[in-house]
Design an enzyme around this catalytic site. Structure first.
Site, mmCIF file in Angstrom:
data_model
loop_
_atom_site.group_PDB
_atom_site.id
_atom_site.type_symbol
_atom_site.label_atom_id
_atom_site.label_comp_id
_atom_site.label_asym_id
_atom_site.label_seq_id
_atom_site.Cartn_x
_atom_site.Cartn_y
_atom_site.Cartn_z
ATOM 1 N NE ARG A 96 3.761 1.542 11.705
ATOM 2 C CZ ARG A 96 2.501 1.623 11.100
ATOM 3 N NH1 ARG A 96 1.830 0.777 10.562
ATOM 4 N NH2 ARG A 96 1.863 2.916 11.147
ATOM 5 C CG ASP A 238 -9.692 7.379 4.883
ATOM 6 O OD1 ASP A 238 -9.947 8.401 4.469
ATOM 7 O OD2 ASP A 238 -8.631 6.992 5.187
#
Length: 371
Positions: A96, A238
């Site tokens: 990240r 999704d």
């Protein structure tokens, strides 16, 4: 999302008149829409709803844009936040990083501090990757030591849509099983009732037949929600936003009609199209084949295949199933006692250790409510 689409969605959904209605805002990164957009969201919901109707908003974020203005707003309107944090700095920052390649842990940790300061409710969403799969116990203890008591652990199972090749970040099936087993052992030993791990609570809910505790990946059908894209296009999930799964557009059809359409019903039934291996598995009632997205990856286009993480799920269930059943039995016992206006550890009459438990479980008292 335009004002027109937002108003159509809110009026349509809230017009169905459910006592409680939930909007979950995702992206990409949903905070990129800007705080003014969410102010508009709340105003639109207020205008579209009716008196006494409960409306909830949740927002899934990487946290890097959260500041005091965001926190003040989300506290005022009781937003629930899902904050992505994969563990301590050396683990979180492995993957990240921002567009310049810089680590993001400190910004996410600062966002958590701000949310706490403004009493915004939030959960930690922790992604399990190839790098973290052997560090389940350390990650769990770190998160709890930092005062994060509402946790979700999500396996990274992604494939390149162009080539069909697995992501290099993916958790291995065995690694996922070990990770979840290590977390469960830690949680079971010391943190039941103190730390909420969504997967464990959902599995106990499944074992007692309580759908309200469930999550879609262990449900019997893929019908938990609808996705509305920015132009009003509607999809069933999704993970399945694409032409093959397009259900309609709210400018042309109501959400009720879309939800009850044959295309939506057909997608919901995909969950039950699991493999013959699943049909004979002792753990079928805990996953019902797993998430179809992971089965599609494993089968390269075939839903009737075992999930990519099947071996890991079995490893985890082998480790934890007996204790999950004990927790489910305890929950049933507690509910029976509470239904009589009593508590499990305070029977209304004197009961000997070896007497039948007065809760009606059929067990001896020492093996049931006395515990």
């Amino acid at each position: 999302m335009s004002d027109e689409t937002l108003e159509l969605m809110a009026e349509d959904y809230l017009g169905l008149g459910f006592p409680s209605s939930a909007f979950t805002w995702q992206g990409g990164e949903p905070t990129l829409a800007g705080l003014d957009f969410y102010r508009k969201v709340v105003a639109t919901q207020v205008a579209a709803g009716s008196g006494g109707q409960l409306v909830g908003n949740a927002l899934q974020t990487n946290g890097v844009l959260i500041d005091e203005d965001w926190a003040e707003f989300m506290a005022e309107y009781s937003f629930l936040v899902g904050l992505s944090l994969d563990g301590p700095p050396e683990i979180h920052d492995r993957y990240r990083r921002n567009h310049d390649g810089a680590p993001t842990f400190e910004r996410v940790r600062a966002a958590a501090d701000i949310l706490r300061r403004y009493s915004v409710e939030f959960n930690i969403l922790c992604m399990i990757t190839d790098y973290s799969e052997s560090k389940g116990r350390d990650i769990y203890r770190y998160l709890v030591s930092e005062g994060f008591y509402h946790l979700q652990f999500i396996p990274c199972v992604e494939y390149d849509p162009a080539t069909g090749e697995p992501s290099p970040y993916n958790v291995s099936p065995e690694g996922y099983g070990r990770f979840m087993s290590d977390v469960f052992d830690e949680w079971y030993a010391r943190d039941i009732g103190h730390v909420s791990v969504r997967t464990f609570e959902a599995l106990v809910g499944r074992l007692v037949g309580d759908e309200q505790l469930g999550i879609c990946t262990i449900g019997t059908a893929c019908d938990h929600y609808l996705v509305v894209e920015k132009e009003g296009d509607v999809y069933p999930c999704d993970f399945f936003v694409g032409n093959d799964y397009f259900l309609g557009n709210i400018r042309k059809s109501s959400l009720q009609d879309i939800r009850c359409s044959e295309r939506a019903m057909a997608f919901a039934r995909i969950k039950g199209n699991y493999s013959e291996t699943c049909r004979t598995c002792r753990y079928l009632d805990l996953c019902y084949g797993g998430c179809p997205k992971d089965r599609l990856c494993a089968g390269r286009g075939d839903f009737a295949r075992v999930t990519e993480i099947c071996d890991g799920l079995k490893l985890f269930y082998d480790n934890s199933y007996g204790r999950l059943r004990e927790l489910a039995q305890s929950l049933c016992t507690e509910r029976r006692w509470n239904g009589r206006g009593q508590t499990p550890n305070k029977p209304s009459r004197k009961v000997g250790r070896n007497d039948p438990c007065p809760c009606g479980s059929g067990k001896k008292y020492k093996h049931c409510c006395m515990r």
